[in-house]
Write a protein that holds these residues in place. Structure first.
Motif, PDB file in Angstrom:
ATOM      1  N   ASP A  52      -1.577  -6.105   7.978  1.00 58.20           N
ATOM      2  CA  ASP A  52      -0.202  -5.764   7.642  1.00 58.20           C
ATOM      3  C   ASP A  52       0.711  -6.258   8.765  1.00 58.20           C
ATOM      4  O   ASP A  52       0.807  -5.612   9.811  1.00 58.20           O
ATOM      5  CB  ASP A  52      -0.074  -4.239   7.480  1.00 58.20           C
ATOM      6  N   ASN A  55       3.888  -3.720   9.878  1.00 59.62           N
ATOM      7  CA  ASN A  55       3.599  -2.606  10.787  1.00 59.62           C
ATOM      8  C   ASN A  55       2.633  -2.990  11.904  1.00 59.62           C
ATOM      9  O   ASN A  55       2.245  -2.135  12.700  1.00 59.62           O
ATOM     10  CB  ASN A  55       3.006  -1.433   9.994  1.00 59.62           C
ATOM     11  N   LEU A  57      -0.596  -3.725  11.925  1.00 60.69           N
ATOM     12  CA  LEU A  57      -1.856  -2.979  11.936  1.00 60.69           C
ATOM     13  C   LEU A  57      -2.833  -3.604  10.946  1.00 60.69           C
ATOM     14  O   LEU A  57      -2.465  -4.351  10.057  1.00 60.69           O
ATOM     15  CB  LEU A  57      -1.634  -1.494  11.625  1.00 60.69           C
ATOM     16  N   GLN A  59      -5.443  -3.041   8.015  1.00 60.45           N
ATOM     17  CA  GLN A  59      -5.894  -2.132   6.974  1.00 60.45           C
ATOM     18  C   GLN A  59      -7.424  -2.170   6.897  1.00 60.45           C
ATOM     19  O   GLN A  59      -8.056  -3.096   7.383  1.00 60.45           O
ATOM     20  CB  GLN A  59      -5.296  -2.531   5.620  1.00 60.45           C
ATOM     21  N   TRP A  70     -10.372   2.535  -3.382  1.00 55.22           N
ATOM     22  CA  TRP A  70      -9.219   2.898  -2.576  1.00 55.22           C
ATOM     23  C   TRP A  70      -7.937   2.819  -3.395  1.00 55.22           C
ATOM     24  O   TRP A  70      -7.874   2.178  -4.442  1.00 55.22           O
ATOM     25  CB  TRP A  70      -9.113   1.982  -1.343  1.00 55.22           C
ATOM     26  N   ILE A  72      -3.352   3.033  -2.937  1.00 53.50           N
ATOM     27  CA  ILE A  72      -2.236   2.873  -2.006  1.00 53.50           C
ATOM     28  C   ILE A  72      -1.215   3.970  -2.271  1.00 53.50           C
ATOM     29  O   ILE A  72      -0.702   4.102  -3.388  1.00 53.50           O
ATOM     30  CB  ILE A  72      -1.577   1.491  -2.152  1.00 53.50           C
ATOM     31  N   LYS A  73      -0.945   4.765  -1.242  1.00 56.29           N
ATOM     32  CA  LYS A  73       0.027   5.843  -1.339  1.00 56.29           C
ATOM     33  C   LYS A  73       1.030   5.731  -0.194  1.00 56.29           C
ATOM     34  O   LYS A  73       0.636   5.660   0.971  1.00 56.29           O
ATOM     35  CB  LYS A  73      -0.665   7.204  -1.275  1.00 56.29           C
ATOM     36  N   SER A  74       2.286   5.695  -0.561  1.00 57.69           N
ATOM     37  CA  SER A  74       3.368   5.600   0.430  1.00 57.69           C
ATOM     38  C   SER A  74       3.169   4.418   1.382  1.00 57.69           C
ATOM     39  O   SER A  74       3.442   4.514   2.580  1.00 57.69           O
ATOM     40  CB  SER A  74       3.450   6.909   1.240  1.00 57.69           C
ATOM     41  N   GLY A  75       2.644   3.332   0.820  1.00 62.92           N
ATOM     42  CA  GLY A  75       2.458   2.127   1.612  1.00 62.92           C
ATOM     43  C   GLY A  75       1.209   2.115   2.467  1.00 62.92           C
ATOM     44  O   GLY A  75       0.957   1.137   3.164  1.00 62.92           O
ATOM     45  N   ASN A  76       0.397   3.188   2.404  1.00 63.23           N
ATOM     46  CA  ASN A  76      -0.828   3.260   3.184  1.00 63.23           C
ATOM     47  C   ASN A  76      -2.047   3.217   2.285  1.00 63.23           C
ATOM     48  O   ASN A  76      -2.034   3.762   1.175  1.00 63.23           O
ATOM     49  CB  ASN A  76      -0.860   4.548   4.019  1.00 63.23           C
ATOM     50  N   VAL A  77      -3.107   2.576   2.762  1.00 58.32           N
ATOM     51  CA  VAL A  77      -4.350   2.483   2.012  1.00 58.32           C
ATOM     52  C   VAL A  77      -5.195   3.737   2.281  1.00 58.32           C
ATOM     53  O   VAL A  77      -5.449   4.075   3.437  1.00 58.32           O
ATOM     54  CB  VAL A  77      -5.148   1.227   2.414  1.00 58.32           C
ATOM     55  N   GLU A  78      -5.621   4.408   1.207  1.00 60.01           N
ATOM     56  CA  GLU A  78      -6.432   5.613   1.342  1.00 60.01           C
ATOM     57  C   GLU A  78      -7.693   5.471   0.499  1.00 60.01           C
ATOM     58  O   GLU A  78      -7.665   4.937  -0.607  1.00 60.01           O
ATOM     59  CB  GLU A  78      -5.649   6.854   0.900  1.00 60.01           C
TER      60      GLU A  78
END
Length: 362
Positions: A52, A55, A57, A59, A70, A72-78
């Motif tokens: 990414d 940011n 960082l 992923q 997985w 994607i929530k609020s731009g973050n991979v979970e």
């Protein structure tokens, strides 16, 4: 170039599943002349997915990109727990590594430029590192067989061979059980290049032999015997760094063998001389290891006095002492240790006392 990579990182799992299907078909039917270019684009696409730049960082640092479910929530991979993954999604997710690795393997064997083939080998390593072990195991034998052939090719460059060996050791680390049918060939490859002139290749082979010896069980004795013979035949013909790599491999293999036999003792007393608690092993191998270690200690002590590289000499002697310690503790009776060490340290060293070697052995 863009559609499949974008689909592979779509928020909707169903879209990602269809992208896996498309990539599988594409990997089968891609024209040979476009293999290298396709591998380059695939490598770029995976980099764009896992990194990414906004940011700054990476992923998928906490879990795997391939073989996990997985979202994607609020731009973050979970990650979603594997037990909650639909079977259809898991099946096609597992096939993704097969498709991508198939492309890279074609690129490795394609008669393109040296740099492009090396990039394909690096791409394969990257995608393996991003794959969950459960997805990697079914394709391990399929990929490692060609890797062994590629490593053995006399026409490849040393850097290329080094990258391929890194891939081989990576599979050995994560899929060792699945690779049991290929362990003899892997052993041959690792021993062959353990004394290579390239430092990175030597280090990789040494690491690989460490993993290999943990998989061979009682057959580790054969591996140690081969390594010991190699050390004896090359002791005066190799650099100190080569001997360090070789003796490190022997030490690690001997340690793994001792751990394996100790485990057997806990479950099956037939593997151990239960009266004394020492491991049973080939007497000829034991004597060969002792002779080799004592010879190295003597030869490289002379190197110090002749003005050689003291730090490497000390390290080499330290490894030799480690090998001797393993043999004395696990494979020798106390009287046998006395017979070996008294000529070296003198009779007075064995007098009973607080710091006596007798007390240490007991």
């Amino acid at each position: 170039k863009y559609l499949i990579p974008l689909s592979m990182c779509d928020i909707d799992a169903n879209v990602r599943t269809e992208a896996c299907k498309a990539l599988q078909l594409f990997s089968i039917y891609v024209p040979r002349k476009h293999v290298i270019k396709t591998c380059e684009l695939t490598k770029e696409a995976i980099q764009s997915i896992i990194y990414d730049p906004v940011n700054n960082l990476r992923q998928f640092s906490l879990f795997k990109f391939i073989g996990t479910y997985w979202t994607i929530k609020s731009g973050n991979v979970e990650m979603v727990p594997r037990q909650d993954v639909p079977d259809s999604v898991r099946i096609w997710g597992n096939k993704l590594i097969d498709s991508i690795s198939s492309l890279y393997m074609q690129g490795i064997f394609y008669q393109g430029s040296i740099d492009s083939r090396e990039d394909c080998a690096l791409g394969l390593r990257e995608v393996v590192l991003l794959t969950h072990e459960e997805s990697l195991r079914p394709v391990a034998v399929k990929l490692v067989g060609p890797l062994i052939r590629a490593i053995s090719d006399r026409m490849i460059t040393s850097p290329m061979r080094g990258v391929l060996l890194l891939n081989l050791v990576l599979f050995l680390e994560h899929c060792g059980v699945q690779l049991r049918p290929l362990l003899p060939q892997i052993q041959t490859i690792l021993i062959r290049y353990l004394l290579d002139a390239n430092d990175q290749i030597r280090a990789t082979c040494g690491s690989g032999i460490g993993f290999l010896s943990g998989l061979l069980g009682n057959r580790t004795e054969i591996l140690i015997g081969d390594l010991c013979s190699l050390a004896a035949n090359n002791q005066h013909n190799q650099s100190v760094s080569s001997m360090i790599a070789l003796l490190e491999s022997i030490s690690q293999s001997l340690s793994n063998l001792a751990s394996s036999l100790t485990s057997d003792r806990n479950s099956n007393q037939t593997a151990i001389n239960s009266a004394e608690g020492r491991h049973s092993t080939s007497e000829s191998l034991r004597n060969k290891l002792i002779g080799m270690s004592l010879s190295v200690l003597e030869d490289y002590s002379k190197m110090d006095m002749s003005g050689g590289d003291v730090s490497e000499s000390i390290l080499l002697r330290d490894i030799s002492c480690r090998i001797l310690s393993l043999i004395f503790v696990y494979y020798c009776e106390l009287e046998e240790v006395r017979e070996i060490l008294i000529p070296l340290f003198g009779e007075d060293s064995w007098e009973e006392g607080e710091d006596s070697p007798v007390n240490e052995m007991e």
